[in-house]
Design a protein around this motif. Structure first.
Motif, PDB file in Angstrom:
ATOM      1  N   LEU A 116       0.834  -1.204   0.000  1.00 13.14           N
ATOM      2  CA  LEU A 116       0.000   0.000   0.000  1.00 13.14           C
ATOM      3  C   LEU A 116       0.871   1.258   0.000  1.00 13.14           C
ATOM      4  N   ILE A 117       1.897   1.287   0.827  1.00 14.02           N
ATOM      5  CA  ILE A 117       2.774   2.459   0.906  1.00 14.02           C
ATOM      6  C   ILE A 117       3.542   2.641  -0.402  1.00 14.02           C
ATOM      7  N   GLN A 118       4.070   1.546  -0.950  1.00 12.19           N
ATOM      8  CA  GLN A 118       4.824   1.646  -2.202  1.00 12.19           C
ATOM      9  C   GLN A 118       3.934   2.070  -3.356  1.00 12.19           C
ATOM     10  N   GLU A 119       2.695   1.601  -3.374  1.00 10.47           N
ATOM     11  CA  GLU A 119       1.765   1.984  -4.447  1.00 10.47           C
ATOM     12  C   GLU A 119       1.387   3.468  -4.338  1.00 10.47           C
ATOM     13  N   ALA A 120       1.282   3.961  -3.098  1.00  8.14           N
ATOM     14  CA  ALA A 120       0.893   5.360  -2.893  1.00  8.14           C
ATOM     15  C   ALA A 120       1.966   6.332  -3.369  1.00  8.14           C
ATOM     16  N   VAL A 121       3.224   5.959  -3.221  1.00  7.46           N
ATOM     17  CA  VAL A 121       4.302   6.889  -3.571  1.00  7.46           C
ATOM     18  C   VAL A 121       4.838   6.677  -4.985  1.00  7.46           C
ATOM     19  N   LYS A 122       4.268   5.729  -5.704  1.00  8.25           N
ATOM     20  CA  LYS A 122       4.702   5.498  -7.081  1.00  8.25           C
ATOM     21  C   LYS A 122       4.348   6.726  -7.919  1.00  8.25           C
ATOM     22  N   PRO A 123       5.270   7.218  -8.741  1.00  9.44           N
ATOM     23  CA  PRO A 123       4.974   8.421  -9.533  1.00  9.44           C
ATOM     24  C   PRO A 123       3.837   8.163 -10.523  1.00  9.44           C
ATOM     25  N   ARG A 124       2.919   9.101 -10.583  1.00 11.83           N
ATOM     26  CA  ARG A 124       1.766   8.993 -11.472  1.00 11.83           C
ATOM     27  C   ARG A 124       2.144   9.475 -12.867  1.00 11.83           C
ATOM     28  N   LYS A 125       1.640   8.802 -13.868  1.00 12.76           N
ATOM     29  CA  LYS A 125       1.886   9.202 -15.240  1.00 12.76           C
ATOM     30  C   LYS A 125       0.919  10.341 -15.580  1.00 12.76           C
ATOM     31  N   ALA A 126       1.459  11.436 -16.079  1.00 11.94           N
ATOM     32  CA  ALA A 126       0.632  12.592 -16.415  1.00 11.94           C
ATOM     33  C   ALA A 126      -0.219  12.278 -17.638  1.00 11.94           C
ATOM     34  N   ARG A 127      -1.496  12.631 -17.573  1.00 12.69           N
ATOM     35  CA  ARG A 127      -2.391  12.378 -18.686  1.00 12.69           C
ATOM     36  C   ARG A 127      -2.332  13.541 -19.659  1.00 12.69           C
ATOM     37  N   ARG A 128      -2.122  13.227 -20.928  1.00 13.81           N
ATOM     38  CA  ARG A 128      -2.132  14.254 -21.959  1.00 13.81           C
ATOM     39  C   ARG A 128      -3.447  14.158 -22.711  1.00 13.81           C
ATOM     40  N   PRO A 129      -4.219  15.226 -22.736  1.00 14.30           N
ATOM     41  CA  PRO A 129      -5.485  15.163 -23.466  1.00 14.30           C
ATOM     42  C   PRO A 129      -5.231  15.006 -24.966  1.00 14.30           C
ATOM     43  N   THR A 130      -6.006  14.162 -25.597  1.00 15.79           N
ATOM     44  CA  THR A 130      -5.845  13.919 -27.029  1.00 15.79           C
ATOM     45  C   THR A 130      -7.156  14.175 -27.756  1.00 15.79           C
ATOM     46  N   LYS A 131      -7.063  14.418 -29.051  1.00  9.12           N
ATOM     47  CA  LYS A 131      -8.251  14.622 -29.875  1.00  9.12           C
ATOM     48  C   LYS A 131      -8.471  13.366 -30.708  1.00  9.12           C
ATOM     49  N   PRO A 132      -9.737  13.018 -30.958  1.00  8.66           N
ATOM     50  CA  PRO A 132      -9.973  11.904 -31.878  1.00  8.66           C
ATOM     51  C   PRO A 132      -9.582  12.326 -33.299  1.00  8.66           C
ATOM     52  N   THR A 133      -9.087  11.390 -34.071  1.00  8.50           N
ATOM     53  CA  THR A 133      -8.667  11.718 -35.438  1.00  8.50           C
ATOM     54  C   THR A 133      -9.879  12.014 -36.309  1.00  8.50           C
ATOM     55  N   ARG A 134      -9.659  12.698 -37.398  1.00  6.55           N
ATOM     56  CA  ARG A 134     -10.748  13.044 -38.310  1.00  6.55           C
ATOM     57  C   ARG A 134     -11.388  11.771 -38.881  1.00  6.55           C
ATOM     58  N   SER A 135     -10.541  10.795 -39.174  1.00  5.52           N
ATOM     59  CA  SER A 135     -11.030   9.523 -39.705  1.00  5.52           C
ATOM     60  C   SER A 135     -11.950   8.816 -38.706  1.00  5.52           C
ATOM     61  N   SER A 136     -11.561   8.789 -37.433  1.00  5.12           N
ATOM     62  CA  SER A 136     -12.384   8.114 -36.427  1.00  5.12           C
ATOM     63  C   SER A 136     -13.703   8.853 -36.215  1.00  5.12           C
ATOM     64  N   GLN A 137     -13.680  10.196 -36.308  1.00  3.85           N
ATOM     65  CA  GLN A 137     -14.928  10.961 -36.195  1.00  3.85           C
ATOM     66  C   GLN A 137     -15.859  10.631 -37.356  1.00  3.85           C
ATOM     67  N   ARG A 138     -15.310  10.567 -38.561  1.00  3.70           N
ATOM     68  CA  ARG A 138     -16.107  10.254 -39.747  1.00  3.70           C
ATOM     69  C   ARG A 138     -16.710   8.848 -39.641  1.00  3.70           C
ATOM     70  N   LYS A 139     -15.897   7.895 -39.201  1.00  2.24           N
ATOM     71  CA  LYS A 139     -16.382   6.525 -39.040  1.00  2.24           C
ATOM     72  C   LYS A 139     -17.524   6.456 -38.031  1.00  2.24           C
ATOM     73  N   ARG A 140     -17.390   7.211 -36.936  1.00  4.81           N
ATOM     74  CA  ARG A 140     -18.420   7.216 -35.900  1.00  4.81           C
ATOM     75  C   ARG A 140     -19.739   7.743 -36.437  1.00  4.81           C
ATOM     76  N   VAL A 141     -19.677   8.842 -37.191  1.00  9.72           N
ATOM     77  CA  VAL A 141     -20.898   9.433 -37.749  1.00  9.72           C
ATOM     78  C   VAL A 141     -21.517   8.490 -38.779  1.00  9.72           C
ATOM     79  N   ASP A 142     -20.692   7.871 -39.620  1.00 11.18           N
ATOM     80  CA  ASP A 142     -21.204   6.924 -40.608  1.00 11.18           C
ATOM     81  C   ASP A 142     -21.898   5.749 -39.937  1.00 11.18           C
TER      82      ASP A 142
END
Length: 137
Positions: free
Chosen positions: A94-120
């Motif tokens: 528990l202690i080791q898991e608490a102090v493990k460095p967290r990976k920073a989340r980078r916000p991403t955008k869906p690709t144009r192709s994936s947006q088109r596929k979703r709408v289709d």
């Protein structure tokens, strides 16, 4: 001594271990043997570095009280020694898991192709559902 890393160790006096009776079925020994373990660790009054204390207190864990006391109950094994080892190992994890460095989340955008596929896919699904209506004669 519980060794957490090369630089951080917990002394035996910081960890309070009491034996209790385990819950559940136990056969003939159930009312005679106290083989389960309650481990109590006071985070705020320990010798942990401030960073460790801060990280542990910020955890959303029901085993940590508002006063900063961590309680672990170990009753998986039939012997007191194995339950003690299990409780200490769980504290260490528990202690080791608490102090493990967290990976920073980078916000991403869906690709144009994936947006088109979703709408289709949505329009195709809508047409399929439209065909399920009543048939007009």
């Amino acid at each position: 001594m519980l060794k957490l890393s090369n630089a951080v160790e917990l002394a035996d006096w910081e960890i309070e271990i009491t034996q209790i009776r385990a819950q559940g079925a136990g056969g003939q020994n159930v009312n005679k043997v106290a083989s389960a373990v309650h481990l109590r660790f006071d985070i705020l009054h320990s010798s942990l570095p401030p960073f460790y204390k801060e990280r542990l207190m910020s955890l959303n864990d029901q085993r940590i009280s508002k006063e900063g006391v961590l309680i672990i109950k170990a009753q998986s094994f039939r012997t007191l020694e194995l339950n003690k080892e299990d409780a200490l190992e769980r504290l260490k994890e528990l202690i080791q898991e608490a102090v493990k460095p967290r990976k920073a989340r980078r916000p991403t955008k869906p690709t144009r192709s994936s947006q088109r596929k979703r709408v289709d896919k949505k329009t195709k699904k809508g047409k399929t559902k439209a065909l399920r209506g009543k048939v007009q004669v």
